[in-house]
Design a protein around this motif. Structure first.
Motif, PDB file in Angstrom:
ATOM      1  N   THR A 245     -15.832 -12.763  -2.705  1.00 62.91           N
ATOM      2  CA  THR A 245     -16.339 -13.822  -3.464  1.00 62.91           C
ATOM      3  C   THR A 245     -17.013 -13.753  -4.627  1.00 62.91           C
ATOM      4  OG1 THR A 245     -16.598 -14.821  -0.956  1.00 62.91           O
ATOM      5  CG2 THR A 245     -17.760 -16.035  -3.040  1.00 62.91           C
TER       6      THR A 245
ATOM      7  N   THR B 160     -14.278 -20.621   6.743  1.00 63.59           N
ATOM      8  CA  THR B 160     -13.554 -21.714   6.213  1.00 63.59           C
ATOM      9  C   THR B 160     -12.288 -20.967   5.855  1.00 63.59           C
ATOM     10  OG1 THR B 160     -14.483 -21.558   4.145  1.00 63.59           O
ATOM     11  CG2 THR B 160     -15.527 -23.275   5.724  1.00 63.59           C
ATOM     12  N   LEU B 161     -12.057 -19.750   5.161  1.00 68.00           N
ATOM     13  CA  LEU B 161     -10.996 -19.282   4.852  1.00 68.00           C
ATOM     14  C   LEU B 161      -9.908 -19.190   5.965  1.00 68.00           C
ATOM     15  CD1 LEU B 161     -12.257 -16.479   2.597  1.00 68.00           C
ATOM     16  CD2 LEU B 161     -10.504 -17.885   2.086  1.00 68.00           C
TER      17      LEU B 161
ATOM     18  N   ARG C 267      -8.173 -26.784   1.425  1.00 68.11           N
ATOM     19  CA  ARG C 267      -8.353 -25.521   0.711  1.00 68.11           C
ATOM     20  C   ARG C 267      -9.327 -26.052  -0.439  1.00 68.11           C
ATOM     21  NH1 ARG C 267      -2.752 -25.087   0.698  1.00 68.11           N
ATOM     22  NH2 ARG C 267      -2.669 -25.792  -1.593  1.00 68.11           N
TER      23      ARG C 267
ATOM     24  N   THR D  93      -6.535 -21.411   5.465  1.00 64.07           N
ATOM     25  CA  THR D  93      -5.522 -20.723   5.444  1.00 64.07           C
ATOM     26  C   THR D  93      -4.434 -21.117   6.371  1.00 64.07           C
ATOM     27  OG1 THR D  93      -6.480 -18.944   4.286  1.00 64.07           O
ATOM     28  CG2 THR D  93      -4.208 -18.519   5.430  1.00 64.07           C
TER      29      THR D  93
ATOM     30  N   GLY E 143      -7.067 -21.409  -3.678  1.00 64.33           N
ATOM     31  CA  GLY E 143      -8.442 -20.897  -2.966  1.00 64.33           C
ATOM     32  C   GLY E 143      -8.260 -19.473  -2.860  1.00 64.33           C
ATOM     33  N   SER E 144      -7.321 -18.918  -2.153  1.00 63.68           N
ATOM     34  CA  SER E 144      -7.379 -17.467  -2.001  1.00 63.68           C
ATOM     35  C   SER E 144      -6.829 -16.686  -3.354  1.00 63.68           C
ATOM     36  CB  SER E 144      -6.144 -17.183  -0.568  1.00 63.68           C
ATOM     37  OG  SER E 144      -6.738 -17.874   0.391  1.00 63.68           O
TER      38      SER E 144
ATOM     39  N   ILE F  48     -12.637 -24.336   0.170  1.00 62.67           N
ATOM     40  CA  ILE F  48     -12.804 -22.900  -0.372  1.00 62.67           C
ATOM     41  C   ILE F  48     -13.232 -23.251  -1.702  1.00 62.67           C
ATOM     42  CG2 ILE F  48     -11.553 -21.130  -1.004  1.00 62.67           C
ATOM     43  CD1 ILE F  48      -9.623 -21.404   1.341  1.00 62.67           C
TER      44      ILE F  48
ATOM     45  N   LEU G  89     -17.910 -19.034   4.004  1.00 64.90           N
ATOM     46  CA  LEU G  89     -16.591 -18.853   3.552  1.00 64.90           C
ATOM     47  C   LEU G  89     -15.723 -17.964   4.537  1.00 64.90           C
ATOM     48  CD1 LEU G  89     -16.686 -18.533  -0.477  1.00 64.90           C
ATOM     49  CD2 LEU G  89     -15.535 -20.299   0.869  1.00 64.90           C
TER      50      LEU G  89
END
Length: 216
Positions: free
Chosen positions: A186, A46-47, A59, A51, A162-163, A63, A43
């Motif tokens: 997380t 990938t974040l 997303r 984003t 996702g965020s 995520i 993550l």
């Protein structure tokens, strides 16, 4: 009408739902579940990508899905994570269409089993716009559980970019909307999802402690 056509005002008018906003229903004393190290490492990469791209597909794949798959690992594959499944409970009142994600209380990944938890991916990063859709799908989940003779007292759902993760609870025609949680960290999001699954333990055993440790 399908789930994604419901706004907050439409769902309130059609089903007589009352909203209680910004009220905590998630206990602050929930057990903190640490994800496996590789999830955090994944993550971290990938974040940034998801984003920056602004893509809903990114997303979802980079995520949301990895977090839900990790939740299933923690539960020793005793729950199913279903993505994009048709959930046609009662088309006559608009309770039909695809759900972004359903957490099903069964190891069976080919069929939705009750009770279910609804996860909606916020479109265009607009969490508020996804609430009506999520509530409609939660109402369908309540009916689905009832028809399966599984009368769990509450239905849980979530709208996420996702965020940002906004959790909802439905009971007695009332929806409580919890204030937002953010990713990272997380472990907080994963712990809340784990807590929600535990609330459905009318048919689910609490996972063995060996699955609650990192790197298992």
């Amino acid at each position: 009408m399908a789930y994604n056509e419901f706004t907050i005002s439409k769902v309130k008018k059609q089903f007589g739902i009352k909203l209680i906003e910004d009220s905590y229903f998630i206990t602050e004393e929930i057990e903190i579940i640490q994800p496996a190290d590789y999830i955090n490492q994944y993550l971290e990469q990938t974040l940034t990508i998801a984003t920056a791209s602004g893509s809903e597909k990114a997303r979802s794949e980079l995520i949301i899905t990895p977090i839900l798959v990790e939740l299933r690992r923690i539960w020793n594959k005793q729950i199913a994570i279903l993505s994009g499944e048709e959930f046609n409970v009662d088309p006559s009142i608009g309770l039909n269409g695809r759900c972004d994600y359903i957490i099903s209380a069964s190891p069976e990944i080919y069929e939705i089993e009750s009770p279910v938890i609804i996860i909606v991916e916020a479109k265009k990063l607009d969490v508020a716009a996804g609430i009506g859709q999520c509530i409609a799908a939660m109402i369908a989940a309540e009916k689905f559980n009832f028809d399966a003779d599984n009368n769990v007292p509450c239905i849980y759902g979530c709208v996420t970019t996702g965020s940002i993760w906004r959790f909802l609870k439905l009971f007695d025609n009332t929806v409580i909307i919890n204030p937002d949680y953010y990713l990272p960290p997380t472990d907080k999001i994963l712990s809340i999802l784990n807590w929600i699954v535990q609330q459905q333990q009318i048919i689910l055993p609490i996972p063995n402690s060996q699955f609650l440790t990192p790197n298992s």
